[in-house]
Design an enzyme around this catalytic site. Structure first.
Site, PDB file in Angstrom:
ATOM      1  N   CYS A  25       0.820  -1.201   0.000  1.00 54.75           N
ATOM      2  CA  CYS A  25       0.000   0.000   0.000  1.00 54.75           C
ATOM      3  C   CYS A  25       0.853   1.250   0.000  1.00 54.75           C
ATOM      4  O   CYS A  25       2.061   1.192   0.188  1.00 54.75           O
ATOM      5  CB  CYS A  25      -0.884   0.026   1.244  1.00 54.75           C
ATOM      6  SG  CYS A  25      -1.862  -1.462   1.411  1.00 54.75           S
ATOM      7  N   GLY A  54      -0.681   0.823  -5.004  1.00 55.43           N
ATOM      8  CA  GLY A  54      -1.982   0.248  -4.710  1.00 55.43           C
ATOM      9  C   GLY A  54      -3.023   0.723  -5.689  1.00 55.43           C
ATOM     10  O   GLY A  54      -3.235   1.918  -5.839  1.00 55.43           O
ATOM     11  N   ASN A 128       0.658   0.615   5.669  1.00 55.91           N
ATOM     12  CA  ASN A 128       1.344  -0.180   4.649  1.00 55.91           C
ATOM     13  C   ASN A 128       2.195  -1.200   5.381  1.00 55.91           C
ATOM     14  O   ASN A 128       3.043  -0.813   6.188  1.00 55.91           O
ATOM     15  CB  ASN A 128       2.225   0.725   3.776  1.00 55.91           C
ATOM     16  CG  ASN A 128       3.172  -0.062   2.871  1.00 55.91           C
ATOM     17  OD1 ASN A 128       4.282   0.383   2.608  1.00 55.91           O
ATOM     18  ND2 ASN A 128       2.760  -1.206   2.399  1.00 55.91           N
ATOM     19  N   GLY A 129       1.965  -2.466   5.076  1.00 58.83           N
ATOM     20  CA  GLY A 129       2.766  -3.499   5.726  1.00 58.83           C
ATOM     21  C   GLY A 129       1.909  -4.691   6.073  1.00 58.83           C
ATOM     22  O   GLY A 129       0.765  -4.798   5.632  1.00 58.83           O
ATOM     23  N   TYR A 268      11.730  -3.625  -7.447  1.00 55.36           N
ATOM     24  CA  TYR A 268      10.541  -3.481  -8.274  1.00 55.36           C
ATOM     25  C   TYR A 268       9.537  -2.444  -7.784  1.00 55.36           C
ATOM     26  O   TYR A 268       8.970  -1.693  -8.563  1.00 55.36           O
ATOM     27  CB  TYR A 268       9.812  -4.839  -8.337  1.00 55.36           C
ATOM     28  CG  TYR A 268       8.427  -4.769  -8.930  1.00 55.36           C
ATOM     29  CD1 TYR A 268       8.252  -4.710 -10.306  1.00 55.36           C
ATOM     30  CD2 TYR A 268       7.293  -4.718  -8.117  1.00 55.36           C
ATOM     31  CE1 TYR A 268       6.978  -4.618 -10.870  1.00 55.36           C
ATOM     32  CE2 TYR A 268       6.025  -4.628  -8.670  1.00 55.36           C
ATOM     33  CZ  TYR A 268       5.880  -4.582 -10.040  1.00 55.36           C
ATOM     34  OH  TYR A 268       4.624  -4.491 -10.575  1.00 55.36           O
TER      35      TYR A 268
END
Ligand code: AMP
Length: 485
Positions: A25, A54, A128-129, A268
């Protein structure tokens, strides 16, 4: 039609059923210190810059007149806010979130920011995570009477903060993070302040910026450039930063010395125009390409990239090898990341829709084709086929990261062992499966050289199975997140 702004709903029970959490995210947050910035607008553009993190749902929550209001929905930022931002404008602060969940059903209840009301007031939270002990924490909370309305681990964090809020928000966050295991970059908002938190190992990135006199948080520094903010610094592992009307205050929480920033951000995931913990993502990718050229030289006519994420590595390879860089594949710019398709059949069509060979550039050529990673092998196999059909004489795949052999439990959607082509096949077997004339990967040592000088150490768990936390329970049951059913 105006935006439908929501006041927080009373709790409703939703069965923690089908949604497997794959939290990749982007988070953003801002506290307005002067009239120069409009928090909702800054968040909107910040989320736009983080859209690559996201594409499934997006949302913005604002603190306005002592209340938190929000709008979130499934879709891209531009779709979710297609009716404008007017209703969210005029706020003191805002936080936002973009979510990327690539398998299983996804639904609106799991979109963020998550907004909850407790007796000490409202909190909005963007995460995020991925927590690896969410199940245990959730069970404990449920045993003591807590009710959950989503299936995301983020709600466990929100619930713990609400539960521990008697001694103020900072103490509540400190207590909460002392219980969490896993990765988290958090942006938390109360009606009075915005708080950024980075997990003690620094697994997920989050940075601090400033626009005029207003402080901002974002998952990546590219979001600051978009809104005209200056990058100040990355949050330190374990750091908690509060921004409010008094300015900024930092609390060094439980930072650890054995930090483990996710190397896949550089391979990436992150945008090339971001810097993370002192390292330029673009430069790291260029260096990876150059190292490939040094360690795996191949005779060829052109070097080409699988667009877009492998372009810096291909340029690095071309420069180092003195073989010309050419475009071999045109990318349909209206297509998102291929992984967005949960089913394999659709994923294959996805590659065709996304990429098409430039026949005149590839016909009769020996091509060095650089990609950043091979996950399932779908992309490489299809691309080698396409290039050969377009008349390429030889296709030599060069991958600017090592073989992905292990799933990620810390927030990157690498699938389970059985779907990872690198977990059950040797490099030679993979070469045969994808139909390339040769295949080379970068070694872990060489990959780590590309990020030398970073402020953190790195997690390379997807390449060597050594994770920053004990994941043996999850490995045994083949789950990515402890809440996965
Ligand atoms: P695959 O086709 O499954 O081998 O996937 C490899 C392609 O997906 C490469 O071109 C990568 O750029 C891209 N990729 C790698 N990791 C991810 C990820 N976690 N999410 C989405 N795309 C990815």
């Amino acid at each position: 039609m105006p935006l439908k702004i929501k006041k927080p709903m009373p709790y409703q029970r939703i069965k923690p059923q089908d949604d497997c959490m794959r939290e990749e995210c982007g988070v953003f947050g801002i506290y307005r210190a002067d009239s120069g910035v409009e928090p909702a607008e800054a968040t909107y553009y910040g989320l736009f810059a983080l859209q690559h993190r996201g594409q499934e749902s997006a949302g913005i929550a604002v603190a306005k007149n002592g209340q938190i209001e929000y709008h979130k929905d499934m879709g891209l930022v531009s779709e979710v806010f297609k009716n404008g931002l007017e209703a969210l404008c005029g706020a003191q602060a805002a936080i936002g979130h973009v979510r990327y969940s690539t398998t299983g059903d996804s639904h609106i209840a799991n979109a963020q920011p998550l907004v909850i009301s407790s007796k000490k007031g409202q909190i909005a939270l963007a995460h995020n995570g991925n927590l690896i002990n969410a199940k245990e924490l959730r069970e404990e909370l449920e045993n003591s009477g807590a009710i959950f309305q989503t299936t995301i681990d983020t709600e466990v964090i929100a619930s713990l903060i609400a539960k521990n809020r008697n001694d103020g928000i900072i103490e509540a966050i400190k207590k909460t993070v002392s219980l969490l295991k896993g990765s988290y970059a958090l942006v938390i908002m109360t009606p009075e302040e915005v708080i950024g938190v980075r997990d003690p190992k620094g697994i997920r990135p989050i940075a601090l910026g400033k626009i005029d006199n207003s402080f901002v948080f974002a998952s990546e520094s590219c979001a600051f450039d978009t809104i005209g903010a200056e990058f100040i610094r990355d949050l330190r592992p374990g750091e908690i930063i509060v921004i409010d009307k008094k300015g900024l205050k930092s609390y060094q929480g439980m930072g650890e010395t054995n930090t483990a920033l996710c190397i896949f951000e550089f391979v990436y995931f992150a945008r090339p125009d971001s810097d993370i913990d002192g390292i330029s993502v673009h430069k790291a990718r260029e260096r990876a390409g150059a190292r490939l050229a040094i360690t795996n030289p191949v005779n060829a006519d052109i070097v080409a990239a699988v667009p877009d994420s492998a372009m810096p590595a291909a340029m690095g390879y071309a420069e180092q090898s003195c073989i010309p860089y050419k475009k071999a594949l045109a990318k349909n710019r209206y297509v998102g990341r291929t992984f967005i398709q949960p089913a394999q059949g659709k994923r294959e069509i996805g590659v065709n829709v996304k990429l098409n060979p430039l026949k005149r550039n590839v016909h009769g050529k020996r091509i060095i084709l650089v990609d950043d990673s091979i996950v399932r092998g779908t992309t490489s196999k299809r691309i080698v086929e396409m290039l050969k059909l377009a008349g390429a004489r030889e296709v030599h795949m060069q991958i600017s990261s090592p073989p992905i052999k292990f799933p990620c439990f810390f927030g990157i959607d690498t699938p389970s062992h059985d779907q990872l082509i690198g977990s059950k096949n040797s490099v030679e077997e993979i070469r045969k499966l994808i139909g390339a004339d040769s295949l080379h990967y970068l070694s872990i040592e060489d990959l780590l050289k590309t990020v030398e000088g970073a402020a953190c150490n790195f997690c390379v768990g997807c390449f060597n199975g050594e994770y920053p936390e004990d994941v043996s329970n999850l490995l045994k049951c083949g789950k990515k997140n402890s809440l996965d059913k």
